[in-house]
Design an enzyme around this catalytic site. Structure first.
Site, PDB file in Angstrom:
ATOM      1  CD  GLU A  19      43.179  39.715  35.364  1.00 54.14           C
ATOM      2  OE1 GLU A  19      42.943  38.632  34.803  1.00 54.14           O
ATOM      3  OE2 GLU A  19      42.345  40.651  35.415  1.00 54.14           O
ATOM      4  NE  ARG A  39      43.984  44.012  28.956  1.00 56.11           N
ATOM      5  CZ  ARG A  39      42.854  44.567  28.502  1.00 56.11           C
ATOM      6  NH1 ARG A  39      42.874  45.789  27.988  1.00 56.11           N
ATOM      7  NH2 ARG A  39      41.715  43.905  28.544  1.00 56.11           N
ATOM      8  CE  LYS A  61      36.813  39.432  37.330  1.00 58.72           C
ATOM      9  NZ  LYS A  61      36.458  40.028  36.045  1.00 58.72           N
ATOM     10  CG  ASP A  79      40.354  38.586  37.433  1.00 55.84           C
ATOM     11  OD1 ASP A  79      40.858  39.428  38.203  1.00 55.84           O
ATOM     12  OD2 ASP A  79      39.820  38.879  36.354  1.00 55.84           O
ATOM     13  CG  ASP A 123      40.843  35.044  34.030  1.00 54.37           C
ATOM     14  OD1 ASP A 123      40.695  34.894  32.811  1.00 54.37           O
ATOM     15  OD2 ASP A 123      41.069  36.149  34.545  1.00 54.37           O
ATOM     16  CG  ASP A 168      38.426  42.819  36.312  1.00 59.66           C
ATOM     17  OD1 ASP A 168      39.032  41.766  36.595  1.00 59.66           O
ATOM     18  OD2 ASP A 168      37.231  42.851  35.962  1.00 59.66           O
ATOM     19  CE  LYS A 199      43.732  36.300  32.332  1.00 60.02           C
ATOM     20  NZ  LYS A 199      42.461  36.969  31.932  1.00 60.02           N
TER      21      LYS A 199
END
Length: 509
Positions: free
Chosen positions: A343, A345, A270, A263, A281, A341, A258
């Site tokens: 995202e 996965r 957020k 993010d 991230d 959020d 990932k």
């Protein structure tokens, strides 16, 4: 590359002046166990006049020894629950004192132990020095920094430098990729940095950069980056990397990393400072890239490793994807978006689908996703990495093996289990979609918030059809590093490159 090389030393003469070193660092749990009599006598004498010696890291004036500097870095905290990280802690303290004292080529001595918990204490201590000495890429570029030390001598009875230098080369790359701010290490720059780092490595490297191809072949990833397509410098990328060892291939490992370079949370934005640190991230993709770098240097035989890194910015804008959308994954699975959020996965599901196809054509395959995925894993396990495996991997003992390796190499894992409730959690209740990506709340306040994403990944990637009773079972293990990707400050602390060391040991067997 910002790396201090480790050089092998097996001659006690190196501790004396005139042998090229300018400090001696001793990492020890017991001053009486020192093999070098000169050091033992100095330490015991110093202990008589300074009771800190042997209790905390101390610099001693040592005429005749290398550089006239002797640093005693005691290993403390050895109780029933301690692990080899106590050696890493002592080594960091020692190397920092050596650097601050002006040493440029210290000699590191780690006293041996018969305790099986500390079998790799010497290697762990040396790697800890690399972690302590690394400086952020932005700082290095802004100030033209070079490493403070020219080399670290490692006193050991068998050569260790080849492995340690290869590991540190991969860890430097991983730290650079993970720890650098979101414009300097955008998806495009991340991909370019990998390509440059892998030049002449023997790795097979491909970058998917065409918008139409990304949308067609990585539809969930492209949904996450839909709004970023409006900004040329923020376009998504997928980096494909493969290592093929010499000789007959006996096992194949396939990694999805990932790489959400920033993010925002997307439309489920957020708030209240929650975006701070979200340039980190991308730690999963960074760790996998570092692993590939290390493999390219060590060149282990008989193993093939395939990686896909999904690099994307979860941008906000009029084109941003939103909750309630139903998007068909690369595997043909209709995914209802529960929270934008969640995202990571989505990115992983498309990568895993591509890897799934390759796995069906590979020798003894096993699949892995590596990601800073959930806040829940931090709440559940703090700074530890979580492993969540499918039934095939559990039967093969993948998580148990990784946990054992991680405990020995100072990268501990906690093992979680998939339960029926996790699959119930991702079932779309009205049947319009095949699966729902998440609930609409943060993972950190959701029961089983780091376990059930693995159920989603199995479903959305098509891996669930490769179960134990299928004609072609596939082993899959999800690795959540949200708590272990950085040390100290969770937002801006130094990247750790975890679990690169454990994965390398697992890969080369």
């Amino acid at each position: 590359m910002f790396q201090v090389p480790v050089v092998d030393v097996n001659n006690d003469q190196a501790i004396f002046e005139g042998e090229g070193f300018d400090a001696v660092i001793v990492v020890t749990a017991d001053l009486t166990q020192l093999a070098q009599q000169e050091i033992s006598l100095l330490a015991e004498h110093a202990k008589q006049i300074d009771h800190r010696v042997g209790k905390q890291a101390t610099l001693l004036f040592a005429p005749g020894l290398a550089g006239g500097r002797l640093i005693i870095a005691p290993v403390t905290g050895d109780d029933d629950y301690a692990d080899v990280r106590i050696f890493a802690k002592a080594a960091k303290e020692g190397i920092n004192i050596a650097k601050d004292a002006g040493a440029t080529k210290p000699l590191l001595i780690v006293t041996s132990s018969q305790d099986p918990r500390f079998s790799f204490a010497t290697e762990v201590a040396a790697l800890a020095c690399g972690q302590a000495l690394w400086q952020p890429l932005e700082t290095r570029e802004a100030n033209s920094l070079t490493p403070a030390l020219t080399a670290i001598g490692l006193m050991a009875c068998s050569p260790k430098s080849e492995l340690l230098n290869a590991l540190e080369a991969g860890r430097v790359l991983a730290r650079d990729l993970c720890g650098t701010e979101p414009e300097r290490m955008s998806a495009i720059n991340f991909a370019d940095y990998c390509v440059a780092s892998f030049k002449d490595s023997g790795l097979d490297v491909t970058v998917v950069d065409n918008k139409a191809t990304l949308i067609k072949d990585y539809p969930l990833l492209s949904a996450v980056g839909r709004s970023s397509f409006d900004v040329a410098r923020h376009h998504p990328r997928v980096v494909k990397v493969a290592y093929t060892g010499e000789g007959e291939i006996t096992r194949t490992l396939l990694f999805a990393g990932k790489g959400v370079v920033y993010d925002t949370g997307g439309a489920d934005i957020k708030i209240a400072g929650g975006m701070a640190g979200m340039s980190r991230d991308k730690g999963g993709a960074a760790a996998v890239a570092g692993l590939m770098k290390t493999l390219s240097i060590l060149k282990p035989k008989g193993v093939k490793v395939i990686a896909e890194l999904g690099l994307v910015r979860n941008s906000i804008g009029s084109e941003a994807f939103v909750t309630d959308e139903i998007i068909t994954s690369h595997a043909g699975v209709r995914v209802r978006i529960g929270n934008t959020d969640a995202e990571g996965r989505l990115v992983l599901a498309d990568l895993l689908s591509h890897l799934r196809i390759q796995a069906t054509q590979s020798v003894a395959p096993s699949l892995y996703s590596v990601a800073t995925l959930t806040g829940h894993v931090v709440r559940a396990y703090g700074s530890y990495t979580a492993l969540v495996e499918n039934a095939v991997a559990k039967q093969q003992g993948v998580a148990a093996t990784l946990q054992h390796i991680g405990q020995q190499w100072a990268e501990p894992f906690e093992v979680s289990y998939l339960r029926p409730e996790d699959f119930d959690k991702v079932a779309d209740k009205n049947g319009a979609a095949d699966v729902i990506s998440s609930n609409n709340g943060p993972s950190s306040v959701t029961a089983r918030g780091h376990q059930y994403p693995a159920a989603f990944l199995l479903k959305a990637s098509g891996l669930d059809s490769h179960h134990l009773k299928s004609s072609q079972p596939l082993s899959y293990t999800h690795i959540d590093i949200a708590g272990s990707a950085t040390e100290g400050d969770p937002l801006y602390g130094k990247p750790t490159a975890q679990p690169l060391v454990a994965l390398l040991q697992f890969t080369i067997g």
